[in-house]
Design an enzyme around this catalytic site. Structure first.
Site, PDB file in Angstrom:
ATOM      1  N   HIS A   1       0.665  -1.261  -0.233  1.00 48.03           N
ATOM      2  CA  HIS A   1      -0.458  -0.038  -0.215  1.00 48.03           C
ATOM      3  C   HIS A   1       1.135   1.181  -0.144  1.00 48.03           C
ATOM      4  O   HIS A   1       0.855   2.081  -1.006  1.00 48.03           O
ATOM      5  CB  HIS A   1      -0.910   0.164   1.094  1.00 48.03           C
ATOM      6  CG  HIS A   1      -2.227   1.610   1.505  1.00 48.03           C
ATOM      7  ND1 HIS A   1      -3.106   1.127   0.957  1.00 48.03           N
ATOM      8  CD2 HIS A   1      -1.783   2.506   1.874  1.00 48.03           C
ATOM      9  CE1 HIS A   1      -3.893   2.488   1.279  1.00 48.03           C
ATOM     10  NE2 HIS A   1      -2.681   3.421   1.552  1.00 48.03           N
ATOM     11  N   GLU A   2       1.785   0.891   1.082  1.00 49.58           N
ATOM     12  CA  GLU A   2       2.627   2.845   0.602  1.00 49.58           C
ATOM     13  C   GLU A   2       3.954   2.428   0.238  1.00 49.58           C
ATOM     14  O   GLU A   2       3.240   3.292  -0.390  1.00 49.58           O
ATOM     15  CB  GLU A   2       3.472   2.393   2.673  1.00 49.58           C
ATOM     16  CG  GLU A   2       2.687   2.890   3.413  1.00 49.58           C
ATOM     17  CD  GLU A   2       1.226   3.542   3.987  1.00 49.58           C
ATOM     18  OE1 GLU A   2       1.719   4.727   3.336  1.00 49.58           O
ATOM     19  OE2 GLU A   2       0.942   3.571   4.245  1.00 49.58           O
TER      20      GLU A   2
END
Length: 419
Positions: A18-19
């Site tokens: 995600h990051e």
């Protein structure tokens, strides 16, 4: 212990992907990313590569990418300050020594009169009480040195807010997007390892002590008709079986070059919808195909997405209560159950969690990616940005409410699983 390791690996993977999406698209837009962090709280491990510090933090409850311009700059230099300057080969300032100037004997000490670290990139001041005002250009990658810690400056063109609406929106959307892509990849790998279902009325395998094996069915048998009704697909065959529990059915079966008839009485089983269904104890045939595996990854991700949205709709309409939501404790308990079923089931569970994380982050709620995308949409409609202080207040309140919801859900999980 195995469950704890599974949780750490799964959550670490989901948060990292995600990051990483945020990081890659922010860097593509030219945004200075100061830190890429997995977890919150004190740092356990860190290293710096290029402009970004990569850290692992103590509390594995999420992560973040700290982009320039999203938070107030930690260091401000005002007129009258004395700072030290170090220069690069082009004569531009490459480091601004804020304190401990004695540790940098080669620096040139200047009393600041004017300084611009965002637009014009210069510093003007006086040296050794000289009357002449001296001006130096500052390199666009210059660093503050405070307590011997380096922090790169962030000119306006490197800040999040200076980018176009589409660039900012993509940097925010990239996190959830990567979670969906991860789910597709995991499910495609699952299908490649386990095989993809073949939509033909062919017996993939038979269960011991089931009605099918007692009647003599074998793996590879093709069911041509049931009670005179022709069947060609797995769905057509199972629909007839499920709708006739405890009812004798005449199967026309093809085995190799031979055809024969056999009577099978489906056993009763309570289905997911609490309705009694018929089962004969056979598995669907599978095949290993790269194209089929990729297609399975896309279709199953879509099905999981649709199911989660339906559940959210039921939650909003009151058909579900907060008791149906699971927090970290609940996810830990469910992961424990899934881990006992084997690696392949754990892969599916990881994909479901990844889709869930992507959807939750896209909800138009303050402090989430979806809430920030909503503000960019409002900016596009208004023709001007929302006041940053007002937007920050909304996100702060939203984050506080999300933390309160997390506490309620966690308490429900503790009562459900441990009390």
């Amino acid at each position: 212990m195995n469950t704890f390791i599974s949780i750490i690996v799964i959550f670490g993977l989901l948060v990292f992907i995600h990051e990483f999406g945020h990081l890659i698209f922010a860097k593509r837009a030219g945004i200075l990313c100061r830190e890429f962090a997995i977890g919150f709280g004190p740092k356990i491990f860190s290293f710096k590569r290029s402009e970004t510090v990569y850290t692992i933090r103590l509390l594995p409850l999420g992560g973040f990418v700290r982009m320039a311009g999203e938070d107030p700059e930690m260091i401000q230099i005002k007129p009258g300050y004395e700072i030290g300057l170090l220069f690069n080969n082009q004569g531009k300032v490459r480091q601004l020594i804020i304190n401990n100037k004695s540790k940098h004997p080669d620096c040139k000490v200047i009393q600041v009169e004017k300084i611009d670290l965002e637009d014009k990139l210069f510093v003007s001041g006086y040296i050794d009480d000289q009357e002449d005002l001296i001006t130096y250009s500052i390199d666009d990658k210059a660093e503050f040195i405070y307590d011997e810690q380096a922090t790169q400056i962030a000119p306006l063109d490197r800040q999040f807010g200076s980018k176009t609406k589409s660039q900012r929106a993509m940097a925010l959307f990239a996190g959830p997007m990567m979670n969906f892509l991860l789910a597709i990849v995991i499910l495609a790998m699952y299908a490649w390892l386990a095989g993809t279902p073949v939509n033909e009325s062919v017996v993939g395998d038979v269960i011991e002590d089931g009605a099918a094996i007692e009647a003599g069915l074998e793996k590879g048998d093709e069911v041509l008709a049931i009670d005179g009704q022709q069947v060609e697909t797995w769905q057509e065959m199972t629909a007839i079986i499920q709708s006739n529990p405890n009812e004798p059915l005449d199967f026309l079966v093809q085995r190799g070059t031979n055809q024969f008839e056999v009577t099978i009485t489906p056993d009763e089983r309570v289905g997911p919808d609490e309705q009694v269904q018929g089962v004969v104890g056979i598995y669907q045939q599978t095949e290993k195909s790269l194209i089929g595996a990729v297609a399975f990854g896309f279709t199953q991700t879509y099905e999981f997405t649709k199911l989660i949205f339906e559940s959210l709709g039921m939650l909003i309409t009151g058909q579900f209560s907060l008791d149906h939501l699971a927090g970290p404790v609940g996810i830990y308990s469910y992961t424990d159950e899934v881990a006992t079923l084997g690696f392949l089931m754990l892969m599916q569970w990881t994909a479901i969690l990844s889709v869930n994380l992507g959807i939750i982050n896209l909800l138009p709620l303050p402090a989430l990616d979806g809430g920030r995308l909503l503000f960019i949409g409002l900016e596009a409609l208004r023709g001007k940005p929302i006041d940053p202080q007002k937007e920050g207040l909304v996100h702060f309140i939203g984050f506080a409410l999300l933390m309160l919801l997390m506490l309620v859900v966690t308490w429900n999980d503790i009562n459900k699983f441990f009390l």
